[in-house]
Design a protein around this motif. Sequence first.
Motif, PDB file in Angstrom:
ATOM      1  N   ALA A   1      32.059 -76.522  57.531  1.00 34.69           N
ATOM      2  CA  ALA A   1      32.561 -75.382  56.755  1.00 34.69           C
ATOM      3  C   ALA A   1      31.731 -75.151  55.497  1.00 34.69           C
ATOM      4  CB  ALA A   1      34.020 -75.614  56.388  1.00 34.69           C
ATOM      5  N   ALA A   2      31.366 -76.216  54.810  1.00 40.01           N
ATOM      6  CA  ALA A   2      30.576 -76.073  53.579  1.00 40.01           C
ATOM      7  C   ALA A   2      29.183 -75.524  53.876  1.00 40.01           C
ATOM      8  CB  ALA A   2      30.476 -77.412  52.871  1.00 40.01           C
ATOM      9  N   LEU A   3      28.549 -76.021  54.923  1.00 36.74           N
ATOM     10  CA  LEU A   3      27.213 -75.528  55.270  1.00 36.74           C
ATOM     11  C   LEU A   3      27.252 -74.062  55.683  1.00 36.74           C
ATOM     12  CD1 LEU A   3      25.773 -78.581  57.242  1.00 36.74           C
ATOM     13  CD2 LEU A   3      25.003 -77.739  55.023  1.00 36.74           C
ATOM     14  N   ALA A   4      28.248 -73.699  56.484  1.00 36.86           N
ATOM     15  CA  ALA A   4      28.363 -72.309  56.918  1.00 36.86           C
ATOM     16  C   ALA A   4      28.672 -71.389  55.745  1.00 36.86           C
ATOM     17  CB  ALA A   4      29.430 -72.187  58.002  1.00 36.86           C
ATOM     18  N   ALA A   5      29.512 -71.837  54.816  1.00 36.13           N
ATOM     19  CA  ALA A   5      29.828 -71.019  53.645  1.00 36.13           C
ATOM     20  C   ALA A   5      28.594 -70.821  52.767  1.00 36.13           C
ATOM     21  CB  ALA A   5      30.954 -71.670  52.850  1.00 36.13           C
TER      22      ALA A   5
ATOM     23  N   ALA B   1      16.224 -70.075  54.332  1.00 37.10           N
ATOM     24  CA  ALA B   1      17.156 -71.115  53.901  1.00 37.10           C
ATOM     25  C   ALA B   1      18.527 -70.907  54.544  1.00 37.10           C
ATOM     26  CB  ALA B   1      17.278 -71.119  52.383  1.00 37.10           C
ATOM     27  N   SER B   2      18.947 -69.665  54.647  1.00 34.38           N
ATOM     28  CA  SER B   2      20.230 -69.356  55.265  1.00 34.38           C
ATOM     29  C   SER B   2      20.234 -69.754  56.744  1.00 34.38           C
ATOM     30  CB  SER B   2      20.531 -67.860  55.119  1.00 34.38           C
ATOM     31  OG  SER B   2      21.739 -67.526  55.742  1.00 34.38           O
ATOM     32  N   VAL B   3      19.174 -69.445  57.446  1.00 30.76           N
ATOM     33  CA  VAL B   3      19.086 -69.801  58.865  1.00 30.76           C
ATOM     34  C   VAL B   3      19.054 -71.316  59.040  1.00 30.76           C
ATOM     35  CG1 VAL B   3      17.581 -69.684  60.899  1.00 30.76           C
ATOM     36  CG2 VAL B   3      18.038 -67.625  59.576  1.00 30.76           C
ATOM     37  N   VAL B   4      18.330 -72.007  58.186  1.00 30.49           N
ATOM     38  CA  VAL B   4      18.276 -73.472  58.267  1.00 30.49           C
ATOM     39  C   VAL B   4      19.664 -74.067  58.056  1.00 30.49           C
ATOM     40  CG1 VAL B   4      17.418 -75.521  57.073  1.00 30.49           C
ATOM     41  CG2 VAL B   4      15.845 -73.697  57.685  1.00 30.49           C
TER      42      VAL B   4
ATOM     43  N   ALA C   1      24.580 -76.525  60.289  1.00 22.62           N
ATOM     44  CA  ALA C   1      26.020 -76.494  60.576  1.00 22.62           C
ATOM     45  C   ALA C   1      26.280 -76.631  62.067  1.00 22.62           C
ATOM     46  CB  ALA C   1      26.635 -75.205  60.038  1.00 22.62           C
ATOM     47  N   ILE C   2      25.477 -75.976  62.885  1.00 25.61           N
ATOM     48  CA  ILE C   2      25.633 -76.087  64.337  1.00 25.61           C
ATOM     49  C   ILE C   2      25.346 -77.509  64.797  1.00 25.61           C
ATOM     50  CG2 ILE C   2      24.613 -75.362  66.536  1.00 25.61           C
ATOM     51  CD1 ILE C   2      24.261 -72.570  65.206  1.00 25.61           C
ATOM     52  N   MET C   3      24.308 -78.105  64.254  1.00 21.90           N
ATOM     53  CA  MET C   3      23.967 -79.477  64.652  1.00 21.90           C
ATOM     54  C   MET C   3      25.059 -80.460  64.251  1.00 21.90           C
ATOM     55  SD  MET C   3      19.883 -79.409  63.850  1.00 21.90           S
ATOM     56  CE  MET C   3      19.653 -81.130  64.143  1.00 21.90           C
ATOM     57  N   VAL C   4      25.656 -80.285  63.078  1.00 19.25           N
ATOM     58  CA  VAL C   4      26.757 -81.149  62.668  1.00 19.25           C
ATOM     59  C   VAL C   4      27.961 -80.923  63.578  1.00 19.25           C
ATOM     60  CG1 VAL C   4      28.412 -81.618  60.816  1.00 19.25           C
ATOM     61  CG2 VAL C   4      25.994 -81.377  60.289  1.00 19.25           C
TER      62      VAL C   4
END
Length: 66
Positions: free
Chosen positions: A11-15, A42-45, A50-53
């Motif tokens: 959630a934090a990474l996606a936000a 940076a946003s895409v990374v 987030a997907i990998m986590v």
Amino acid sequence: MSQAPFGALVAALAALATALGFLAIELRADGYEQYVGSVNNASVVLYVAAIMVGVAWARDRRLRSG
């Protein structure tokens, strides 16, 4: 050992990625084109992280359930 806080991290990474996406839109509107590419990258990374986590979370849950 307690389970790692995967949900909170996703959630934090996606936000943060979403916030950077909106920042890129604002930078483009204000005429700072030279920074838009870097902020978009940076946003895409962060979205990929987030997907990998999330995948790691799913694999961890599957390993613990069996």
